[in-house]
Enzyme design. Structure first.
Site, PDB file in Angstrom:
ATOM      1  CG  ASP A  40       6.689  27.940 102.831  1.00  0.00           C
ATOM      2  OD1 ASP A  40       5.772  28.488 102.516  1.00  0.00           O
ATOM      3  OD2 ASP A  40       7.667  27.344 102.067  1.00  0.00           O
TER       4      ASP A  40
ATOM      5  CG  ASP B 215       7.300  27.709  97.161  1.00  0.00           C
ATOM      6  OD1 ASP B 215       8.006  27.101  98.126  1.00  0.00           O
ATOM      7  OD2 ASP B 215       6.533  28.665  97.356  1.00  0.00           O
TER       8      ASP B 215
HETATM    9  C1  DX5 Z   1       8.996  31.526 100.709  1.00  0.00           C
HETATM   10  C2  DX5 Z   1       8.264  30.156 100.515  1.00  0.00           C
HETATM   11  C3  DX5 Z   1       6.943  30.112  99.663  1.00  0.00           C
HETATM   12  C4  DX5 Z   1       6.013  31.220  99.790  1.00  0.00           C
HETATM   13  C5  DX5 Z   1       4.545  31.430  99.170  1.00  0.00           C
HETATM   14  O1  DX5 Z   1      10.363  31.230 100.751  1.00  0.00           O
HETATM   15  O2  DX5 Z   1       8.653  29.181 100.014  1.00  0.00           O
HETATM   16  O3  DX5 Z   1       6.193  29.125  99.882  1.00  0.00           O
HETATM   17  O4  DX5 Z   1       5.886  31.817 101.108  1.00  0.00           O
HETATM   18  O5  DX5 Z   1       3.865  32.264  99.537  1.00  0.00           O
HETATM   19  P1  DX5 Z   1       3.549  33.313  98.650  1.00  0.00           P
HETATM   20  O6  DX5 Z   1       2.444  32.872  97.586  1.00  0.00           O
HETATM   21  O7  DX5 Z   1       2.726  34.455  99.631  1.00  0.00           O
HETATM   22  O8  DX5 Z   1       4.717  33.858  98.020  1.00  0.00           O
HETATM   23 ZN    ZN Z   2       7.705  27.184 100.087  1.00  0.00          ZN
END
Ligand code: DX5
Ligand code: ZN
Length: 221
Positions: free
Chosen positions: A34, A179
């Site tokens: 990310d 996501d």
């Molecule tokens: C948020 C990100 C996601 C998120 C996923 O902007 O794109 O990938 O971090 O992590 P969790 O599963 O902790 O929500």
């Molecule tokens: Zn993400």
């Protein structure tokens, strides 16, 4: 079979090598990187995510699924193409107009890498329908982009359903990646709605046994 892309957003740096190894042997399908520039979203983790992308590329055979939450998409595409990622995904809210979006799709594909387009919770799927035949994946944000550990926004499940119905109706061969905020409680609904790749960060990283967590998600539907 649903795939799991493990988000490293909330992975802390110490024992990152060990955690990445543990994730790999837990049978995830790829690592979700990310990238946040502090402009498109508030947080800036550019350096850390580059370190994690290099690390996973060096110690694991699993690919990296790069999620760009940035304004200067072209700069980060160039930077990440050098790592031969599995796929690079950018936000339609960032690329904005058709000309720039088409140029980005062409640039990524020309370099032999798959391309995805991400849509934030408030963006309508109509914004991206014209690109579906040219890309490999739609990343449907199930939280507001910008940080890990948030709760899934329920209305996004209907959005996944609508997108899957449209894709099936048009017979387009494309992945839907969900996501944000995905866990043992909501994974089944997200998969039944039509997502075939789940990004999981906090729920997986905080679990006792990565292998069991991955197995439970992959067999929950
Ligand atoms: C948020 C990100 C996601 C998120 C996923 O902007 O794109 O990938 O971090 O992590 P969790 O599963 O902790 O929500
Ligand atoms: Zn993400």
């Amino acid at each position: 079979m649903v795939e799991i892309s493990a988000s490293l957003l909330n992975l802390n740096k110490e024992n990152a090598n060990r955690k990445i190894y543990d994730l790999e042997v837990s049978k995830i399908d790829c690592f979700h990187i990310d990238v946040m520039d502090g402009q498109f979203v508030e947080n800036n983790n550019v350096d850390l995510m580059k370190d994690y992308a290099l690390l996973t590329s060096h110690i694991s055979n699993l690919g990296i699924d790069v999620h760009l939450m940035v304004n200067n998409i072209e700069e980060f595409v160039e930077e990440y193409l050098s790592l031969s990622p599995r796929i690079i995904t950018f936000h339609i809210e960032s690329s904005k107009d058709e000309d720039r979006t088409l140029k980005l799709i062409k640039k990524i594909k020309e370099r032999g890498t798959k391309v995805g387009i991400a849509i934030s919770p408030d963006t309508n799927i109509d914004e991206i329908k014209k690109y579906l035949g040219m890309i490999h994946m739609v990343l449907v944000m199930t939280v507001i982009p910008g940080k890990g550990g948030q709760s899934l926004i329920p209305k996004t499940i209907q959005k996944i359903k609508n997108l899957r119905e449209y894709i099936n109706e048009k017979k387009i061969d494309i992945d839907i990646e969900a996501d944000g905020g995905i866990n043992g409680e909501n994974a089944k609904d997200v998969i039944k709605a039509g997502a075939n790749i789940l990004v999981i960060g906090t729920y997986l990283l905080n679990s006792e046994n990565y292998f069991e967590t991955v197995k439970s998600i992959k067999t929950c539907y």
